[in-house]
Design a protein around this motif. Sequence first.
Motif, PDB file in Angstrom:
ATOM      1  N   THR A 237      -7.192 -12.508  16.299  1.00 50.72           N
ATOM      2  CA  THR A 237      -8.145 -12.686  15.203  1.00 50.72           C
ATOM      3  C   THR A 237      -8.233 -11.421  14.355  1.00 50.72           C
ATOM      4  O   THR A 237      -8.268 -11.478  13.125  1.00 50.72           O
ATOM      5  N   SER A 238      -8.243 -10.267  15.033  1.00 49.37           N
ATOM      6  CA  SER A 238      -8.277  -8.997  14.316  1.00 49.37           C
ATOM      7  C   SER A 238      -7.026  -8.814  13.463  1.00 49.37           C
ATOM      8  O   SER A 238      -7.101  -8.342  12.315  1.00 49.37           O
ATOM      9  N   GLU A 239      -5.882  -9.203  14.013  1.00 49.20           N
ATOM     10  CA  GLU A 239      -4.632  -9.106  13.246  1.00 49.20           C
ATOM     11  C   GLU A 239      -4.673 -10.006  12.008  1.00 49.20           C
ATOM     12  O   GLU A 239      -4.173  -9.634  10.946  1.00 49.20           O
ATOM     13  N   ILE A 240      -5.271 -11.196  12.171  1.00 48.17           N
ATOM     14  CA  ILE A 240      -5.399 -12.092  11.026  1.00 48.17           C
ATOM     15  C   ILE A 240      -6.254 -11.440   9.943  1.00 48.17           C
ATOM     16  O   ILE A 240      -5.942 -11.512   8.753  1.00 48.17           O
ATOM     17  N   GLY A 241      -7.349 -10.786  10.372  1.00 48.57           N
ATOM     18  CA  GLY A 241      -8.212 -10.094   9.415  1.00 48.57           C
ATOM     19  C   GLY A 241      -7.465  -9.022   8.640  1.00 48.57           C
ATOM     20  O   GLY A 241      -7.603  -8.905   7.412  1.00 48.57           O
ATOM     21  N   HIS A 242      -6.639  -8.229   9.354  1.00 45.86           N
ATOM     22  CA  HIS A 242      -5.856  -7.178   8.688  1.00 45.86           C
ATOM     23  C   HIS A 242      -4.850  -7.787   7.722  1.00 45.86           C
ATOM     24  O   HIS A 242      -4.631  -7.268   6.616  1.00 45.86           O
ATOM     25  N   GLU A 243      -4.223  -8.886   8.146  1.00 49.44           N
ATOM     26  CA  GLU A 243      -3.221  -9.528   7.287  1.00 49.44           C
ATOM     27  C   GLU A 243      -3.871 -10.107   6.036  1.00 49.44           C
ATOM     28  O   GLU A 243      -3.315 -10.001   4.939  1.00 49.44           O
ATOM     29  N   LEU A 244      -5.048 -10.717   6.195  1.00 49.05           N
ATOM     30  CA  LEU A 244      -5.738 -11.292   5.043  1.00 49.05           C
ATOM     31  C   LEU A 244      -6.140 -10.214   4.039  1.00 49.05           C
ATOM     32  O   LEU A 244      -6.110 -10.439   2.829  1.00 49.05           O
ATOM     33  N   LYS A 246      -4.616  -7.764   3.085  1.00 51.19           N
ATOM     34  CA  LYS A 246      -3.494  -7.300   2.262  1.00 51.19           C
ATOM     35  C   LYS A 246      -3.148  -8.277   1.141  1.00 51.19           C
ATOM     36  O   LYS A 246      -2.356  -7.943   0.252  1.00 51.19           O
ATOM     37  N   LYS A 247      -3.713  -9.486   1.194  1.00 46.50           N
ATOM     38  CA  LYS A 247      -3.388 -10.493   0.193  1.00 46.50           C
ATOM     39  C   LYS A 247      -4.227 -10.271  -1.069  1.00 46.50           C
ATOM     40  O   LYS A 247      -5.421 -10.002  -0.985  1.00 46.50           O
ATOM     41  N   LEU A 248      -3.569 -10.410  -2.223  1.00 40.69           N
ATOM     42  CA  LEU A 248      -4.209 -10.041  -3.476  1.00 40.69           C
ATOM     43  C   LEU A 248      -4.549 -11.224  -4.376  1.00 40.69           C
ATOM     44  O   LEU A 248      -4.988 -11.035  -5.509  1.00 40.69           O
ATOM     45  N   ASN A 249      -4.307 -12.454  -3.899  1.00 39.73           N
ATOM     46  CA  ASN A 249      -4.815 -13.602  -4.647  1.00 39.73           C
ATOM     47  C   ASN A 249      -5.296 -14.661  -3.670  1.00 39.73           C
ATOM     48  O   ASN A 249      -4.876 -14.702  -2.512  1.00 39.73           O
ATOM     49  N   VAL A 250      -6.179 -15.517  -4.140  1.00 39.03           N
ATOM     50  CA  VAL A 250      -6.868 -16.467  -3.270  1.00 39.03           C
ATOM     51  C   VAL A 250      -5.887 -17.435  -2.617  1.00 39.03           C
ATOM     52  O   VAL A 250      -6.035 -17.785  -1.451  1.00 39.03           O
ATOM     53  N   LYS A 251      -4.878 -17.869  -3.341  1.00 42.02           N
ATOM     54  CA  LYS A 251      -3.905 -18.821  -2.785  1.00 42.02           C
ATOM     55  C   LYS A 251      -3.199 -18.212  -1.580  1.00 42.02           C
ATOM     56  O   LYS A 251      -3.061 -18.852  -0.532  1.00 42.02           O
ATOM     57  N   ASP A 252      -2.754 -16.959  -1.701  1.00 41.38           N
ATOM     58  CA  ASP A 252      -2.080 -16.300  -0.580  1.00 41.38           C
ATOM     59  C   ASP A 252      -3.032 -16.118   0.603  1.00 41.38           C
ATOM     60  O   ASP A 252      -2.630 -16.234   1.762  1.00 41.38           O
ATOM     61  N   VAL A 253      -4.289 -15.809   0.301  1.00 43.06           N
ATOM     62  CA  VAL A 253      -5.292 -15.661   1.365  1.00 43.06           C
ATOM     63  C   VAL A 253      -5.430 -16.969   2.142  1.00 43.06           C
ATOM     64  O   VAL A 253      -5.375 -16.983   3.379  1.00 43.06           O
ATOM     65  N   LEU A 254      -5.589 -18.076   1.429  1.00 43.73           N
ATOM     66  CA  LEU A 254      -5.779 -19.372   2.089  1.00 43.73           C
ATOM     67  C   LEU A 254      -4.520 -19.817   2.823  1.00 43.73           C
ATOM     68  O   LEU A 254      -4.596 -20.351   3.939  1.00 43.73           O
ATOM     69  N   ASP A 255      -3.352 -19.609   2.227  1.00 41.60           N
ATOM     70  CA  ASP A 255      -2.095 -19.985   2.882  1.00 41.60           C
ATOM     71  C   ASP A 255      -1.918 -19.237   4.194  1.00 41.60           C
ATOM     72  O   ASP A 255      -1.563 -19.815   5.227  1.00 41.60           O
ATOM     73  N   THR A 256      -2.144 -17.922   4.148  1.00 42.12           N
ATOM     74  CA  THR A 256      -2.004 -17.092   5.351  1.00 42.12           C
ATOM     75  C   THR A 256      -3.024 -17.481   6.403  1.00 42.12           C
ATOM     76  O   THR A 256      -2.705 -17.602   7.585  1.00 42.12           O
ATOM     77  N   PHE A 257      -4.258 -17.676   5.973  1.00 45.90           N
ATOM     78  CA  PHE A 257      -5.333 -18.034   6.895  1.00 45.90           C
ATOM     79  C   PHE A 257      -5.016 -19.311   7.650  1.00 45.90           C
ATOM     80  O   PHE A 257      -5.090 -19.363   8.880  1.00 45.90           O
ATOM     81  N   ILE A 258      -4.625 -20.350   6.931  1.00 47.53           N
ATOM     82  CA  ILE A 258      -4.364 -21.640   7.568  1.00 47.53           C
ATOM     83  C   ILE A 258      -3.153 -21.571   8.479  1.00 47.53           C
ATOM     84  O   ILE A 258      -3.156 -22.111   9.590  1.00 47.53           O
ATOM     85  N   ILE A 385     -11.305 -13.410   0.441  1.00 44.98           N
ATOM     86  CA  ILE A 385     -11.385 -14.168  -0.819  1.00 44.98           C
ATOM     87  C   ILE A 385     -12.126 -13.361  -1.884  1.00 44.98           C
ATOM     88  O   ILE A 385     -11.700 -13.309  -3.040  1.00 44.98           O
ATOM     89  N   GLU A 386     -13.220 -12.706  -1.473  1.00 39.45           N
ATOM     90  CA  GLU A 386     -13.973 -11.901  -2.430  1.00 39.45           C
ATOM     91  C   GLU A 386     -13.110 -10.759  -2.968  1.00 39.45           C
ATOM     92  O   GLU A 386     -13.081 -10.499  -4.177  1.00 39.45           O
ATOM     93  N   ASN A 387     -12.373 -10.087  -2.065  1.00 42.64           N
ATOM     94  CA  ASN A 387     -11.504  -8.988  -2.500  1.00 42.64           C
ATOM     95  C   ASN A 387     -10.396  -9.484  -3.423  1.00 42.64           C
ATOM     96  O   ASN A 387     -10.065  -8.832  -4.425  1.00 42.64           O
ATOM     97  N   TYR A 391      -9.887  -8.386  -7.208  1.00 46.06           N
ATOM     98  CA  TYR A 391      -8.621  -7.811  -7.655  1.00 46.06           C
ATOM     99  C   TYR A 391      -8.063  -8.590  -8.839  1.00 46.06           C
ATOM    100  O   TYR A 391      -7.610  -8.009  -9.834  1.00 46.06           O
ATOM    101  N   GLN A 392      -8.119  -9.933  -8.738  1.00 51.05           N
ATOM    102  CA  GLN A 392      -7.597 -10.764  -9.813  1.00 51.05           C
ATOM    103  C   GLN A 392      -8.408 -10.578 -11.091  1.00 51.05           C
ATOM    104  O   GLN A 392      -7.851 -10.554 -12.194  1.00 51.05           O
ATOM    105  N   SER A 393      -9.716 -10.415 -10.922  1.00 48.50           N
ATOM    106  CA  SER A 393     -10.575 -10.193 -12.081  1.00 48.50           C
ATOM    107  C   SER A 393     -10.220  -8.886 -12.781  1.00 48.50           C
ATOM    108  O   SER A 393     -10.095  -8.831 -14.010  1.00 48.50           O
ATOM    109  N   GLU A 394     -10.062  -7.820 -11.973  1.00 52.40           N
ATOM    110  CA  GLU A 394      -9.699  -6.517 -12.545  1.00 52.40           C
ATOM    111  C   GLU A 394      -8.304  -6.563 -13.159  1.00 52.40           C
ATOM    112  O   GLU A 394      -8.050  -5.943 -14.209  1.00 52.40           O
ATOM    113  N   LYS A 395      -7.416  -7.290 -12.496  1.00 55.35           N
ATOM    114  CA  LYS A 395      -6.054  -7.421 -13.017  1.00 55.35           C
ATOM    115  C   LYS A 395      -6.068  -8.152 -14.347  1.00 55.35           C
ATOM    116  O   LYS A 395      -5.372  -7.759 -15.298  1.00 55.35           O
TER     117      LYS A 395
END
Length: 574
Positions: A237-244, A246-258, A385-387, A391-395
């Motif tokens: 679970t901790s590894e999943i948190g670290h991996e998430l 590193k993701k910079l858009n919501v789609k990648d976050v959700l794909d990795t999470f699932i 997701i918030e991060n 990031y996407q907003s700033e980008k």
Amino acid sequence: MSRSKNVAVWLIWLAVFPTTLAYLYIAIEPNFSGYWLDLLAFAIVVSAVAAFPIQVGSITIFFINGVSFAVFLYFGLFAEIIITQLALVALFIKIRLKKSEFHRIATNSTMLLLTSIFAAVVYYALGGTHGVLSLSTLDEIIPLVGYVVGSIVVNQFLLTIIDVYVKGNKFTAVPKSLFIDSLTTAMITPIGIILYILYLEIGIPGILIVSFPAILLSVVISTYHKGRRVNTYLHETSEIGHELSKKLNVKDVLDTFIARVEKLIPMSYIYVYDITNSTQSMHLIRYVDSEGKEKVDEMSLSYGEGFAGEIYKKQKASIILKRNQIRSIPGIELPEQVHSVIGVPILRNNNVVGVLVIASKQVRAYEKYHLMLLEILGNFLSVAIENARHYQSEKNKSQRDRLTGLYNYRYFTEHLEGYALDLMEKGLEEKLSVILFDLDSFKKLNDTYGHEAGNEVLVELARRLEDYLGDRGIVARYGGEEFTVLIKDIEHEEAIKLAEDIRFMIAKDPFVVYEHMIEGEDSVKVYVTASIGVATYPDHCESPEELIRQADRSMYVGAKRSGKNRVASAAVAM
């Protein structure tokens, strides 16, 4: 398991088990007169030991060997078979065998039966007997060793058959189960011998004396293993948190999470809801089932509606392991086949911003630690997701024009330079065309209708350009009333034709403005034209970086000075 294999397994059990048991009863003619209470004590102990199994991968281990060994030494094969079968019943009751796993009753029952018979054959072949044994001479010890080794060998042989032909797994010469079987047998056999000796000396009290440490050992090992398993899950679970993170858009976050959660928690369906707190509505932003299919239909729930809605309303995690309780939820959104479900609120600053639901077709698929893991994962998902959105907003702020939402000049030039450099490094030859245009007499439009009306025209033009071009080109606001389009890998003549289409698209339909300075009118139709310049690399310049300059020159020299509302090519302007 397929239906045909399931039927085959049960037919083998029906052909082997009742017949063999009946034959052994007739052949052995067991007589337990005066020992029924003793056997009952053994049965209670073996059932208690079986109630604390451990799970190693797909292998279920229960430490009954010691008790069954003692029963075999004194009472013989038939009693030992009955005792092990009772232990198997206790095990399946304890683990709450699922309907889809009922074939394990037949496979394990047959396997234990054949293991007992083969080990007994080896024991008898080596001169072993039953009853009162001193266990101090080679004539008695050698059969014991043969019994233990024989039981391991035949058990592994039968496990391999089940694993390869029933479960369809790949054959392994030295399976993991061999090490586990040997280790547990080495641990439990001495306890069995002690149990046998004490039973000879003091009878039933001996069974009770040894049963306590035997059951305690099962409890300790089972608890320790469960703790180790939970710790392993927590680490994952901790590894999943670290991996998430590193993701910079919501789609990648959700794909990795699932993708990661599917391997961690048993599931048939995963739902991720996003909540709009102002309207108290929930929108399904990601759905995946066990076959990898994603739901395409939009799905929304209101506050308190369905299982996810209840979690939103109560702001508490929930687990339901009975199908009738799931179906009784008002507005339930889960499929009919779901028998177990867990869900947690996704929190941010103590507010529920989403709901995560995992459901299974299996009965009692989840335990409390699954809920704990999901709550932790829900927190990780919320932060990720918030991060990603931040990031996407700033980008977007750095890459997008605030008025039109198109890419800005900085992004356009950086993208062009980066793409050209990539082509050069890869040794590729590809034509790049820039279409640059300026709205004609835009200052007059602003003076007549006001700057707000001018902004409305720019916003509507941006929408038209994106709708018309789609993914054929990259559109950017060059500055003021100027726009640029980058087209890749087409001939210059095609780029000119596309520019003509854009010019016609701008001129043919009026722009309706509402924020104007004309009194007495709600809306005003404004007709706009554009002068356009087109340049292509390498036709008109030596480097892609010169494209914008050449397109700009062709627009002013070839279009603006020639009467406006026209397309000019860099080939002519040069």
